[in-house]
Motif scaffolding. Structure first.
Motif, PDB file in Angstrom:
ATOM      1  N   GLU A 138      70.513  21.960  27.295  1.00 17.20           N
ATOM      2  CA  GLU A 138      71.402  22.254  26.170  1.00 17.20           C
ATOM      3  C   GLU A 138      70.761  21.854  24.845  1.00 17.20           C
ATOM      4  O   GLU A 138      70.933  22.527  23.833  1.00 17.20           O
ATOM      5  CB  GLU A 138      72.731  21.514  26.343  1.00 17.20           C
ATOM      6  CG  GLU A 138      73.577  22.011  27.490  1.00 17.20           C
ATOM      7  CD  GLU A 138      74.325  23.281  27.152  1.00 17.20           C
ATOM      8  OE1 GLU A 138      74.629  23.484  25.967  1.00 17.20           O
ATOM      9  OE2 GLU A 138      74.582  24.066  28.066  1.00 17.20           O
ATOM     10  N   LEU A 140      68.695  24.433  22.765  1.00 14.44           N
ATOM     11  CA  LEU A 140      69.323  25.559  22.073  1.00 14.44           C
ATOM     12  C   LEU A 140      69.531  25.243  20.597  1.00 14.44           C
ATOM     13  O   LEU A 140      69.919  24.122  20.248  1.00 14.44           O
ATOM     14  CB  LEU A 140      70.674  25.884  22.704  1.00 14.44           C
ATOM     15  CG  LEU A 140      70.684  26.467  24.117  1.00 14.44           C
ATOM     16  CD1 LEU A 140      72.120  26.612  24.597  1.00 14.44           C
ATOM     17  CD2 LEU A 140      69.979  27.811  24.151  1.00 14.44           C
ATOM     18  N   LEU A 191      73.636  28.765  18.533  1.00 17.70           N
ATOM     19  CA  LEU A 191      73.736  29.350  19.875  1.00 17.70           C
ATOM     20  C   LEU A 191      74.493  28.424  20.816  1.00 17.70           C
ATOM     21  O   LEU A 191      75.228  28.883  21.693  1.00 17.70           O
ATOM     22  CB  LEU A 191      72.342  29.639  20.430  1.00 17.70           C
ATOM     23  CG  LEU A 191      71.551  30.752  19.750  1.00 17.70           C
ATOM     24  CD1 LEU A 191      70.271  31.032  20.514  1.00 17.70           C
ATOM     25  CD2 LEU A 191      72.385  32.020  19.638  1.00 17.70           C
ATOM     26  N   LYS A 192      74.309  27.141  20.635  1.00 18.48           N
ATOM     27  CA  LYS A 192      75.046  26.185  21.463  1.00 18.48           C
ATOM     28  C   LYS A 192      76.545  26.322  21.229  1.00 18.48           C
ATOM     29  O   LYS A 192      77.342  26.315  22.171  1.00 18.48           O
ATOM     30  CB  LYS A 192      74.580  24.766  21.151  1.00 18.48           C
ATOM     31  CG  LYS A 192      75.195  23.706  22.047  1.00 18.48           C
ATOM     32  CD  LYS A 192      74.647  22.328  21.724  1.00 18.48           C
ATOM     33  CE  LYS A 192      75.287  21.275  22.608  1.00 18.48           C
ATOM     34  NZ  LYS A 192      74.794  19.911  22.281  1.00 18.48           N
ATOM     35  N   LYS A 230      77.714  29.567  22.894  1.00 23.99           N
ATOM     36  CA  LYS A 230      77.792  29.381  24.348  1.00 23.99           C
ATOM     37  C   LYS A 230      79.026  28.565  24.722  1.00 23.99           C
ATOM     38  O   LYS A 230      79.758  28.908  25.656  1.00 23.99           O
ATOM     39  CB  LYS A 230      76.526  28.691  24.841  1.00 23.99           C
ATOM     40  CG  LYS A 230      76.519  28.364  26.328  1.00 23.99           C
ATOM     41  CD  LYS A 230      75.203  27.713  26.723  1.00 23.99           C
ATOM     42  CE  LYS A 230      75.231  27.253  28.174  1.00 23.99           C
ATOM     43  NZ  LYS A 230      76.130  26.113  28.394  1.00 23.99           N
ATOM     44  N   LEU A 266      75.614  31.630  29.149  1.00 22.47           N
ATOM     45  CA  LEU A 266      74.224  31.732  28.696  1.00 22.47           C
ATOM     46  C   LEU A 266      73.704  33.159  28.851  1.00 22.47           C
ATOM     47  O   LEU A 266      72.989  33.675  27.977  1.00 22.47           O
ATOM     48  CB  LEU A 266      73.352  30.750  29.481  1.00 22.47           C
ATOM     49  CG  LEU A 266      71.921  30.570  28.979  1.00 22.47           C
ATOM     50  CD1 LEU A 266      71.910  30.118  27.522  1.00 22.47           C
ATOM     51  CD2 LEU A 266      71.175  29.584  29.858  1.00 22.47           C
ATOM     52  N   VAL A 315      75.154  35.200  26.011  1.00 18.13           N
ATOM     53  CA  VAL A 315      74.445  34.910  24.759  1.00 18.13           C
ATOM     54  C   VAL A 315      73.126  35.667  24.724  1.00 18.13           C
ATOM     55  O   VAL A 315      72.765  36.300  23.721  1.00 18.13           O
ATOM     56  CB  VAL A 315      74.207  33.390  24.617  1.00 18.13           C
ATOM     57  CG1 VAL A 315      73.223  33.101  23.484  1.00 18.13           C
ATOM     58  CG2 VAL A 315      75.521  32.670  24.362  1.00 18.13           C
ATOM     59  N   GLN A 316      72.407  35.629  25.829  1.00 17.66           N
ATOM     60  CA  GLN A 316      71.116  36.315  25.904  1.00 17.66           C
ATOM     61  C   GLN A 316      71.279  37.819  25.719  1.00 17.66           C
ATOM     62  O   GLN A 316      70.511  38.460  24.988  1.00 17.66           O
ATOM     63  CB  GLN A 316      70.467  36.015  27.258  1.00 17.66           C
ATOM     64  CG  GLN A 316      69.079  36.587  27.432  1.00 17.66           C
ATOM     65  CD  GLN A 316      68.417  36.058  28.687  1.00 17.66           C
ATOM     66  OE1 GLN A 316      67.806  34.997  28.667  1.00 17.66           O
ATOM     67  NE2 GLN A 316      68.555  36.784  29.781  1.00 17.66           N
TER      68      GLN A 316
END
Length: 201
Positions: A2, A5, A9-10, A13, A28, A31-32
């Motif tokens: 974690e 990131l 982005l964290k 997520k 995740l 997000v990707q």
């Protein structure tokens, strides 16, 4: 992991993880996927903003709406004097897919659950009592599901309406088409036996 990131982005997520059915790995992957398609991320951002600003609960039935009344409550062809009480707006969509109901709906917004702090004041029960007094329904269908909390809520409503002159019904609980009895749970089997119907030839 974690900590690797970027902070933004964290946060994304973690926000996705709060959605039903989304765990850390699924979040995740989402997000990707969003980062690989910037146009999808932009469309999602705009759609979320529009929904947050424009979508509300129908003041009459509690279904999703962009005006005071939802499309179902504005539909003049829905004249059947039956009110179907459901737990959440998604339940309305499930019943509508069956194309077997032409009455009206009432979304409670949940079921009674004292352990979770959900009592009568947290649900749309007072609006339900008012609708039954003023809108001329002849039947109310309690389509709240079969969880213990749903059963408790159904019995609570039925007791409250003991002197109401209309019919109080619930969905029949039966064996799914194509199922073998050995795979059907005991509660469903018991209800199917109690609510058995004559065989039509």
């Amino acid at each position: 992991m974690e900590a690797l990131l970027p902070a933004s982005l964290k946060r994304l997520k973690e926000a996705l993880e709060r959605l039903p059915g989304i765990g850390p790995r699924s979040a995740l992957r989402l997000v990707q996927a969003l980062l690989k398609k910037p146009e999808l991320l932009q469309a999602l951002w705009e759609s979320l903003g529009e929904a947050a600003q424009q979508v509300r609960s129908c003041m009459r039935c509690g279904f999703w709406a962009q005006e005071e009344l939802c499309t179902l409550c504005q539909d003049p062809t829905r004249v059947e004097p039956v009110l179907c009480v459901v737990k959440e707006p998604a339940d309305v969509l499930a019943i509508e897919r069956s194309q077997a109901f032409r009455g009206h709906y009432h979304v409670l917004g949940g079921v009674l659950d004292p352990l979770a702090g959900v009592g009568e004041d947290q649900l749309r029960l007072s609006v339900l009592w008012q609708r039954l007094r003023t809108e001329g329904y002849q039947e109310i269908i309690l389509a709240l599901g079969t969880s213990p909390e749903a059963e408790t809520t159904a019995y609570y409503i039925a007791r409250h309406l003991a002197d109401w002159p209309g019919r109080i019904t619930r969905f029949a609980s039966g064996i799914p088409v194509g199922s073998d009895l050995e795979y059907v749970d005991p509660l469903t089997l018991a209800r199917s036996l109690r609510e058995r119907l004559p065989l039509s030839l």
